[in-house]
Design a protein around this motif. Sequence first.
Motif, PDB file in Angstrom:
ATOM      1  N   ALA A  55      52.431  41.166  40.787  1.00 28.61           N
ATOM      2  CA  ALA A  55      51.952  41.802  39.553  1.00 28.61           C
ATOM      3  C   ALA A  55      51.484  43.228  39.834  1.00 28.61           C
ATOM      4  CB  ALA A  55      50.831  40.986  38.941  1.00 28.61           C
ATOM      5  N   THR A  56      50.662  43.394  40.865  1.00 28.00           N
ATOM      6  CA  THR A  56      50.177  44.745  41.183  1.00 28.00           C
ATOM      7  C   THR A  56      51.280  45.608  41.787  1.00 28.00           C
ATOM      8  OG1 THR A  56      48.015  43.821  41.580  1.00 28.00           O
ATOM      9  CG2 THR A  56      48.388  46.036  42.393  1.00 28.00           C
ATOM     10  N   GLY A  57      52.042  44.991  42.681  1.00 20.90           N
ATOM     11  CA  GLY A  57      53.072  45.753  43.399  1.00 20.90           C
ATOM     12  C   GLY A  57      54.143  46.278  42.463  1.00 20.90           C
ATOM     13  N   LEU A  58      54.695  45.421  41.620  1.00 23.11           N
ATOM     14  CA  LEU A  58      55.765  45.868  40.727  1.00 23.11           C
ATOM     15  C   LEU A  58      55.248  46.892  39.712  1.00 23.11           C
ATOM     16  CD1 LEU A  58      57.764  42.568  40.081  1.00 23.11           C
ATOM     17  CD2 LEU A  58      58.324  44.471  41.588  1.00 23.11           C
ATOM     18  N   SER A  77      46.542  40.329  38.320  1.00 22.22           N
ATOM     19  CA  SER A  77      46.329  39.832  39.683  1.00 22.22           C
ATOM     20  C   SER A  77      44.949  39.219  39.828  1.00 22.22           C
ATOM     21  CB  SER A  77      46.456  40.982  40.684  1.00 22.22           C
ATOM     22  OG  SER A  77      47.720  41.527  40.618  1.00 22.22           O
ATOM     23  N   LEU A  78      43.954  39.932  39.300  1.00 20.15           N
ATOM     24  CA  LEU A  78      42.578  39.440  39.434  1.00 20.15           C
ATOM     25  C   LEU A  78      42.407  38.117  38.701  1.00 20.15           C
ATOM     26  CD1 LEU A  78      40.567  42.757  39.073  1.00 20.15           C
ATOM     27  CD2 LEU A  78      41.049  41.460  41.151  1.00 20.15           C
ATOM     28  N   ILE A  79      43.002  38.021  37.505  1.00 17.15           N
ATOM     29  CA  ILE A  79      42.910  36.768  36.754  1.00 17.15           C
ATOM     30  C   ILE A  79      43.541  35.636  37.559  1.00 17.15           C
ATOM     31  CG2 ILE A  79      43.729  35.535  34.703  1.00 17.15           C
ATOM     32  CD1 ILE A  79      43.505  38.252  33.224  1.00 17.15           C
ATOM     33  N   LEU A  80      44.730  35.926  38.112  1.00 20.43           N
ATOM     34  CA  LEU A  80      45.439  34.897  38.877  1.00 20.43           C
ATOM     35  C   LEU A  80      44.602  34.440  40.068  1.00 20.43           C
ATOM     36  CD1 LEU A  80      49.132  36.157  38.998  1.00 20.43           C
ATOM     37  CD2 LEU A  80      48.214  34.231  37.720  1.00 20.43           C
ATOM     38  N   MET A  81      43.986  35.397  40.742  1.00 22.77           N
ATOM     39  CA  MET A  81      43.276  35.071  41.973  1.00 22.77           C
ATOM     40  C   MET A  81      41.951  34.348  41.711  1.00 22.77           C
ATOM     41  SD  MET A  81      45.240  35.755  44.350  1.00 22.77           S
ATOM     42  CE  MET A  81      44.174  35.388  45.720  1.00 22.77           C
ATOM     43  N   PHE A  82      41.286  34.709  40.610  1.00 19.02           N
ATOM     44  CA  PHE A  82      39.922  34.190  40.448  1.00 19.02           C
ATOM     45  C   PHE A  82      39.768  33.176  39.321  1.00 19.02           C
ATOM     46  CE2 PHE A  82      39.244  38.327  42.573  1.00 19.02           C
ATOM     47  CZ  PHE A  82      38.726  37.820  43.748  1.00 19.02           C
ATOM     48  N   ALA A  83      40.802  33.029  38.466  1.00 20.68           N
ATOM     49  CA  ALA A  83      40.638  32.118  37.328  1.00 20.68           C
ATOM     50  C   ALA A  83      40.618  30.661  37.795  1.00 20.68           C
ATOM     51  CB  ALA A  83      41.747  32.330  36.321  1.00 20.68           C
ATOM     52  N   TRP A  84      41.371  30.391  38.855  1.00 16.35           N
ATOM     53  CA  TRP A  84      41.438  29.008  39.322  1.00 16.35           C
ATOM     54  C   TRP A  84      41.480  29.003  40.844  1.00 16.35           C
ATOM     55  CZ3 TRP A  84      45.390  26.387  42.059  1.00 16.35           C
ATOM     56  CH2 TRP A  84      45.190  25.001  42.175  1.00 16.35           C
ATOM     57  N   SER A  85      40.681  28.156  41.411  1.00 15.34           N
ATOM     58  CA  SER A  85      40.747  28.045  42.859  1.00 15.34           C
ATOM     59  C   SER A  85      40.779  26.566  43.219  1.00 15.34           C
ATOM     60  CB  SER A  85      39.520  28.705  43.492  1.00 15.34           C
ATOM     61  OG  SER A  85      39.445  28.301  44.835  1.00 15.34           O
TER      62      SER A  85
END
Lengths: 349, 85
Positions: free
Chosen positions: B20-23, B71-79
Amino acid sequence: MPVLRLPKFGKPVKYAYITGRVRAMKTKLIPNEMYARMLNMDIPEIARYLEETQYKEEIDALAKDYSGAELIEHATFANLAKTYRKLLEVSIDEPQFLILEYLRRWDVWNIKTILRGKFYGASDSEIMKYIVPAGELDREFLEGLAKKDSINDVIAAFEGTDFAEALSKYDGKSLASVENALDKLYYFRMERAVGGTLSVGGGLLLKYVRREIDIKNLITLFRMNKAGIEASIVQENLIPGGKLGEELSRMAGQPYADFVRGLEGYPFWSAISDVATADLDGVSRIEARLKAYLIRYAWSLSNYHPLSILPVLGYIVTKETEVANIRKIVRGKEAGLPNELIEEQMVVA
Amino acid sequence: MAITDAGVMYGLLAVGAGLATGLAGIGAGVGEQGIGAAVVGVVAEEPGFLGKGLFLMLLPETLIIFGLAVSLILMFAWSPFAALL
């Protein structure tokens, strides 16, 4: 002449720098409303005004050698050549190739000027006054040509180049056929160099140039049909390669009134409809309108293709017109012509 | 859910976040190359345009923020390790 093979799909981003730059350069051109004010100035005042514009450097540098109308004539041509050279220097790759192809018209201009100068026995310094080294031939080379003794020596200097064939048309009596052949050669060379490349940028250049050829032919038709010249001679003077080539060629030799009526409905008609009447004395006003139309055409095309060669072309023609307008004003003033007459000749897009 | 499956899933999430961030960054770069070149061209003629030019150049940069937010949502929304804590 080596032909640069361009990739089939030109990348518009290559044009970002040069188009950004010419659009900024365009803002520094003399605004149209200034011409009316310049008409009311005398020559030293015009020179002072030009010192406040982009012509400052040239006016300052040449002021010690010349004055009055001569100073302005020299300064404007020097500035024109400098500006065009700058366009070549700040562009690379495809834009540079296309700009040079377009600017080769100044090679033709310079060769014509030298031939004319030699024909009428002008001195080399007199000839160099009208030289604009903006094309491929540089100032040193042209100066060498201007110093040659006769026309035949000048022609001999082009032995083995593309110009040789066109220059061989010189018959010792008049330059008309050589000049005509040189004009045709310029467009032929451009078609050959750019047409084979299939690049998008080259295609756009040719699109504009085809319209330019049409307008040039149209001006020739206006002049020659007005003078009642025979169709075959008129056709010889038309430049091949225009979009309306055949249609315009059919109009050659028509009676003037029929010819003007036949033009209705063409895209350029709206530009000349109010001045192109059958009883008009001179065609200079029509010429000025058609040239203005061409400038507007270049800029309106460049709105559709903002990142292409077209804004650069638009700038090149606008700049050329600006210099021509200044010179017309100055020369007209010097000859004591009335303002209305000068205004008629000026091209204001 | 087995801990290994959760690990794989979390790994894929991390890849997605990176993409997401890279593209978005690549896209902004492609957009900026033209704008940057044009701005440099204009500034070469008119130095006063620099401020406006920089603003225009930074417009595509906002796309990266969208990418970064995703990216942040993906990383922190669910662990998958939330249950372990």
